[in-house]
Design an enzyme around this catalytic site. Structure first.
Site, PDB file in Angstrom:
ATOM      1  N   ARG A 191       0.161  -9.871  13.301  1.00  0.00           N
ATOM      2  CA  ARG A 191      -1.324  -8.562  12.585  1.00  0.00           C
ATOM      3  C   ARG A 191      -1.466  -9.356  11.059  1.00  0.00           C
ATOM      4  O   ARG A 191      -2.567  -8.464  11.445  1.00  0.00           O
ATOM      5  CB  ARG A 191       0.297  -7.410  12.184  1.00  0.00           C
ATOM      6  CG  ARG A 191       1.243  -7.095  12.500  1.00  0.00           C
ATOM      7  CD  ARG A 191       2.289  -6.276  12.645  1.00  0.00           C
ATOM      8  NE  ARG A 191       2.140  -5.599  11.262  1.00  0.00           N
ATOM      9  CZ  ARG A 191       3.452  -4.922  10.280  1.00  0.00           C
ATOM     10  NH1 ARG A 191       4.794  -5.648  10.862  1.00  0.00           N
ATOM     11  NH2 ARG A 191       3.146  -4.949   9.291  1.00  0.00           N
ATOM     12  N   LYS A 238       0.706  -1.181  -0.327  1.00  0.00           N
ATOM     13  CA  LYS A 238      -0.503  -0.127  -0.028  1.00  0.00           C
ATOM     14  C   LYS A 238       1.082   1.261  -0.004  1.00  0.00           C
ATOM     15  O   LYS A 238       0.911   2.271  -0.591  1.00  0.00           O
ATOM     16  CB  LYS A 238      -1.041  -0.447   0.979  1.00  0.00           C
ATOM     17  CG  LYS A 238      -1.472  -1.238   1.528  1.00  0.00           C
ATOM     18  CD  LYS A 238      -3.167  -1.389   2.360  1.00  0.00           C
ATOM     19  CE  LYS A 238      -2.359  -1.211   3.875  1.00  0.00           C
ATOM     20  NZ  LYS A 238      -1.394  -2.183   4.089  1.00  0.00           N
ATOM     21  N   ARG A 263      11.383  -2.837  11.728  1.00  0.00           N
ATOM     22  CA  ARG A 263      10.335  -1.585  12.477  1.00  0.00           C
ATOM     23  C   ARG A 263      10.084  -2.938  13.960  1.00  0.00           C
ATOM     24  O   ARG A 263       9.954  -4.516  13.850  1.00  0.00           O
ATOM     25  CB  ARG A 263       9.089  -2.006  11.785  1.00  0.00           C
ATOM     26  CG  ARG A 263       8.357  -0.099  11.437  1.00  0.00           C
ATOM     27  CD  ARG A 263       7.920  -0.154  10.251  1.00  0.00           C
ATOM     28  NE  ARG A 263       7.082  -0.461  11.050  1.00  0.00           N
ATOM     29  CZ  ARG A 263       5.472  -0.160   9.937  1.00  0.00           C
ATOM     30  NH1 ARG A 263       5.689   0.215   8.989  1.00  0.00           N
ATOM     31  NH2 ARG A 263       4.686  -1.322  10.488  1.00  0.00           N
TER      32      ARG A 263
HETATM   33  P1  ADP Z   1       1.423  -2.006   7.930  1.00  0.00           P
HETATM   34  O1  ADP Z   1       0.572  -1.477   7.055  1.00  0.00           O
HETATM   35  O2  ADP Z   1       2.793  -2.328   7.537  1.00  0.00           O
HETATM   36  O3  ADP Z   1       1.226  -2.833   9.251  1.00  0.00           O
HETATM   37  P2  ADP Z   1       0.997   0.601   9.245  1.00  0.00           P
HETATM   38  O4  ADP Z   1       2.321   1.313   9.149  1.00  0.00           O
HETATM   39  O5  ADP Z   1      -0.003   1.133   7.881  1.00  0.00           O
HETATM   40  O6  ADP Z   1       1.715  -0.460   9.060  1.00  0.00           O
HETATM   41  O7  ADP Z   1       0.900   0.785  10.373  1.00  0.00           O
HETATM   42  C1  ADP Z   1       1.436  -0.010  11.961  1.00  0.00           C
HETATM   43  C2  ADP Z   1       0.806   0.213  13.029  1.00  0.00           C
HETATM   44  O8  ADP Z   1      -0.051   1.084  13.315  1.00  0.00           O
HETATM   45  C3  ADP Z   1      -0.534  -0.881  12.994  1.00  0.00           C
HETATM   46  O9  ADP Z   1       0.346  -1.826  13.046  1.00  0.00           O
HETATM   47  C4  ADP Z   1      -1.315   0.098  13.860  1.00  0.00           C
HETATM   48  O10 ADP Z   1      -1.167  -1.277  15.495  1.00  0.00           O
HETATM   49  C5  ADP Z   1      -1.470   0.659  13.852  1.00  0.00           C
HETATM   50  N1  ADP Z   1      -1.963   1.495  13.527  1.00  0.00           N
HETATM   51  C6  ADP Z   1      -2.014   2.320  11.546  1.00  0.00           C
HETATM   52  N2  ADP Z   1      -2.834   2.344  10.958  1.00  0.00           N
HETATM   53  C7  ADP Z   1      -3.901   2.160  12.160  1.00  0.00           C
HETATM   54  C8  ADP Z   1      -5.530   2.149  11.778  1.00  0.00           C
HETATM   55  N3  ADP Z   1      -6.072   2.737  10.876  1.00  0.00           N
HETATM   56  N4  ADP Z   1      -6.402   1.772  12.743  1.00  0.00           N
HETATM   57  C9  ADP Z   1      -5.475   1.575  13.964  1.00  0.00           C
HETATM   58  N5  ADP Z   1      -4.194   1.516  13.952  1.00  0.00           N
HETATM   59  C10 ADP Z   1      -3.725   1.091  13.577  1.00  0.00           C
END
Ligand code: ADP
Ligand code: ZN
Length: 210
Positions: free
Chosen positions: A167, A13, A156
């Site tokens: 996850r 994404k 990370r």
């Molecule tokens: P990825 O898409 O690689 O899992 P992101 O960088 O989008 O990682 O998100 C990392 C973390 O941030 C998620 O695992 C979650 O804990 C939190 N997070 C991000 N966006 C959201 C969301 N919309 N709702 C809840 N938690 C979120």
């Protein structure tokens, strides 16, 4: 253009969001990046989010919804935006609807779990600017160093193997139902996320032209 990118963590994404926002001259908004920044700066939202993020769990809806609402009210969002990583739960999608945000399309980048696991394991991020790399698929020019800012590349905490499994489970339980949500709204498009990066971008742009 208001666009949502859906897909498992590591589906690509963020990479696609970067290319598409360049093409369309609209900002790409990553709630993950905003949250990591908040954690780094020790803000209230950051303090509320940290333990969830480290565990690979979702940050509570009210925290993320408030952050997102704030961000899309900014001036640079007037002509639209790309949401990368939001919504991630049905209540978040409903909140977006309630804000009066009318989405043009929700693009689901579809990648099987087995592929996701190897991808996330090889992911490296810049500790300074947050740019994302992969040791095989998107290696930096110099190993361990960010091409963009010279910062150090790290794994990370939530990309550790045990956390990746959590996850993915969270994704299937809480985020995957959003495909149905946007299908029912007539907004869903699915692309095969195992294709080459450029082919995926081309396919997304074609969907947006239609
Ligand atoms: P990825 O898409 O690689 O899992 P992101 O960088 O989008 O990682 O998100 C990392 C973390 O941030 C998620 O695992 C979650 O804990 C939190 N997070 C991000 N966006 C959201 C969301 N919309 N709702 C809840 N938690 C979120
Ligand atoms: Zn960097």
């Amino acid at each position: 253009m208001k666009l949502i990118l859906l897909g498992a963590p590591g589906a690509g994404k963020g990479t696609q969001a970067e290319f598409i926002c360049d093409k369309l001259s609209i900002p790409s908004i990553s709630t993950g990046n905003i949250l990591r920044e908040a954690v780094k700066n020790g803000t209230e939202a950051g303090k509320a989010a940290k333990s969830y993020m480290d565990a690979g769990a979702l940050v509570p809806d009210e925290v993320v919804i408030a952050i997102l609402k704030d961000r899309i009210a900014a001036d640079d969002c007037k002509n639209g935006f790309i949401l990368d990583g939001f919504p991630r739960t049905v209540p978040q999608a409903e909140a977006l609807d309630q804000m009066g945000v009318s989405i043009d399309a929700a693009i689901e980048i579809d990648v099987p779990d087995a592929v996701i696991e190897t991808r996330l394991g090889g992911r490296r991020v810049c500790e300074k600017c947050g740019a994302s790399y992969h040791i095989v698929n998107k290696a930096p020019a110099v190993e361990g160093i960010c091409d963009k800012c010279g910062g150090k590349l790290i794994v990370r905490k939530d990309d550790q193997p045990e956390t990746i499994k959590d996850r993915l489970r969270v994704y299937h339980e809480q985020t995957a139902p959003l495909a149905d949500y946007y299908r029912k709204a007539g907004k869903l498009h699915t692309v095969d996320g195992t294709q080459e990066i450029g082919a995926i971008t081309a396919q997304i742009l074609k969907i947006l032209e239609a």
